[in-house]
Design a protein around this motif. Structure first.
Motif, PDB file in Angstrom:
ATOM      1  N   LEU A  73       0.874  -1.029   0.169  1.00  0.00           N
ATOM      2  CA  LEU A  73       0.138   0.027  -0.121  1.00  0.00           C
ATOM      3  C   LEU A  73       0.658   1.113   0.075  1.00  0.00           C
ATOM      4  O   LEU A  73       0.266   2.410  -0.385  1.00  0.00           O
ATOM      5  N   ASN A  74       2.100   1.238   0.363  1.00  0.00           N
ATOM      6  CA  ASN A  74       3.013   2.381   0.624  1.00  0.00           C
ATOM      7  C   ASN A  74       3.627   2.531  -0.683  1.00  0.00           C
ATOM      8  O   ASN A  74       3.307   3.829  -1.003  1.00  0.00           O
ATOM      9  N   ASP A  75       4.025   1.781  -1.559  1.00  0.00           N
ATOM     10  CA  ASP A  75       4.537   2.155  -2.828  1.00  0.00           C
ATOM     11  C   ASP A  75       3.938   1.309  -4.007  1.00  0.00           C
ATOM     12  O   ASP A  75       4.380   1.629  -5.291  1.00  0.00           O
ATOM     13  N   LYS A  76       2.984   0.530  -3.706  1.00  0.00           N
ATOM     14  CA  LYS A  76       2.123   0.057  -4.706  1.00  0.00           C
ATOM     15  C   LYS A  76       2.948  -1.144  -5.430  1.00  0.00           C
ATOM     16  O   LYS A  76       2.571  -1.578  -6.655  1.00  0.00           O
ATOM     17  N   SER A  77       4.231  -1.546  -4.782  1.00  0.00           N
ATOM     18  CA  SER A  77       4.824  -2.508  -5.332  1.00  0.00           C
ATOM     19  C   SER A  77       4.341  -4.057  -5.170  1.00  0.00           C
ATOM     20  O   SER A  77       3.571  -4.250  -4.463  1.00  0.00           O
ATOM     21  N   VAL A  78       4.869  -4.857  -6.034  1.00  0.00           N
ATOM     22  CA  VAL A  78       4.583  -6.386  -6.004  1.00  0.00           C
ATOM     23  C   VAL A  78       4.832  -7.035  -4.739  1.00  0.00           C
ATOM     24  O   VAL A  78       5.916  -7.158  -4.494  1.00  0.00           O
ATOM     25  N   GLU A  79       3.837  -7.706  -4.118  1.00  0.00           N
ATOM     26  CA  GLU A  79       4.004  -8.315  -2.788  1.00  0.00           C
ATOM     27  C   GLU A  79       3.740  -9.767  -2.882  1.00  0.00           C
ATOM     28  O   GLU A  79       3.970 -10.517  -1.859  1.00  0.00           O
TER      29      GLU A  79
END
Length: 358
Positions: free
Chosen positions: A311-317
């Motif tokens: 949610l902070n930087d929208k990166s793939v998790e």
């Protein structure tokens, strides 16, 4: 109090005080935002080759105990804190952080402005650094830092050299050790998994000869693109056996499927990173420690489906394979330290093995 300096490759020089050993090594300076869990951080092998700075100001107040290690031989290159507690107070504490650092030959520095250094890293990105004694030639040291390459053999340094079993009576799981945290072993053992831990360069043929019900790809340090050999073996394993990847294991699965990874500016390291499960819409607070991430755009054209997003930087998790029983997450469902919101993923792995081995 002995004066000690922290020197960065951009020419910054911070004066502080020494604790721990004087085994100075060039490392990548990174920061961790956890308010506790410094013992697990120090013993997390994913920090191999890095100098870790804690953003929380008071470190060491509950000491070091016998139970909270994530490895027995830490690989961190240095430890930076604002305040180092000399006299910890906790019924489980066996020694101070200073004593532990000396025992494990890790240099530390305290009394520096960790807020200022954190802001610098957030603005400029992680950078090479080294600690030094009073009287050091700063200009020569900065020149040396600029001409020093980052390590590319961290996984080889921290992986087990020989396979070893952790017997139980449940599902047989082969754990590929890229620098595995003990938390992963604990969670699989809790579920009665019959574990065999193997070195990072074990071949797919050797793994399948063990007749596993599932394969776990562990966390670990460094650039995933340095792992060309393991990536090829993971490609061979896909479709033969259920696979669950954590952190570096997640990146290796993605690369094996044709996606791409890139280095983050300053990475995700801490116990309070929000991640959304795209299937349920539920937000999980997660423990993270990584400097590389999978490029979302590169998932197009692969058989991977995005399952979790930061949610902070929208990166793939998180991703899963659309055809094979394969899934992975960038964060740490075993926590250690951190919240246990994502612990259910180990249960999902157990269900996947049950389904595939009926």
């Amino acid at each position: 109090m002995k004066t000690r300096y922290l020197i960065l490759e951009d020419g910054s020089c911070y004066k502080g005080y020494a604790f721990g050993s004087d085994n100075y090594q060039v490392g990548e300076l990174v920061f961790n935002t956890g308010m506790s869990g410094y013992q697990e951080v120090l013993s997390d092998l994913s920090y191999c080759g890095q100098i870790v700075m804690m953003t929380y100001p008071l470190i060491g107040n509950y000491g070091i105990n016998r139970d909270d290690f994530e490895s027995l031989n830490p690989a961190v290159f240095g430890f930076v804190v604002k305040e180092a507690c000399e006299k910890p107070s906790n019924f489980r504490g066996d020694m101070s952080v200073d004593e532990f650092l000396k025992l494990k030959h890790i240099p530390g520095i305290y009394g520096v402005d960790t807020r200022a250094i954190t802001r610098k890293i957030r603005n400029k990105g992680t950078m090479r650094a080294i600690m030094a004694d009073e009287g050091v030639n700063v200009e020569e040291t900065v020149s040396m830092l600029k001409n020093t390459d980052f390590l590319h053999d961290q996984v080889k340094r921290v992986s087990t050299q020989k396979p070893f079993p952790i017997p139980n009576r449940g599902k047989k799981v082969v754990l590929m050790d890229f620098g595995a945290k003990h938390g992963i072993i604990r969670e699989l053992s809790k579920r009665n998994c019959d574990l065999i831990v193997v070195p990072y360069d074990t071949s797919a043929e050797e793994i399948m000869a063990l007749h596993p019900d599932g394969v776990m790809l562990s966390n670990g340090p460094g650039d995933p693109k340095d792992m060309e050999g393991p990536i090829k073996e993971i490609q061979k394993l896909m479709g033969q056996v259920p696979i669950f990847g954590i952190c570096l294991g997640h990146q290796l699965i993605s690369l094996a499927c044709g996606a791409n990874t890139t280095k983050l500016k300053f990475g995700h390291r801490g116990c309070n990173h929000p991640v959304v499960n795209l299937a349920s819409g539920k937000v999980e607070i997660t423990s993270q420690n990584h400097g590389f991430a999978v490029e979302e755009e590169s998932l197009a054209g692969t058989d991977l489906v995005l399952t979790h997003r930061a949610l902070n930087d929208k990166s793939v998790e998180g991703v899963k394979h659309s055809k094979y029983p394969v899934f992975s997450v960038q964060y740490h469902p075993e926590a250690s330290p951190g919240p246990e919101d994502a612990n259910y993923l180990f249960d999902d792995f157990m269900k996947l093995m049950e389904k595939e081995n009926m």
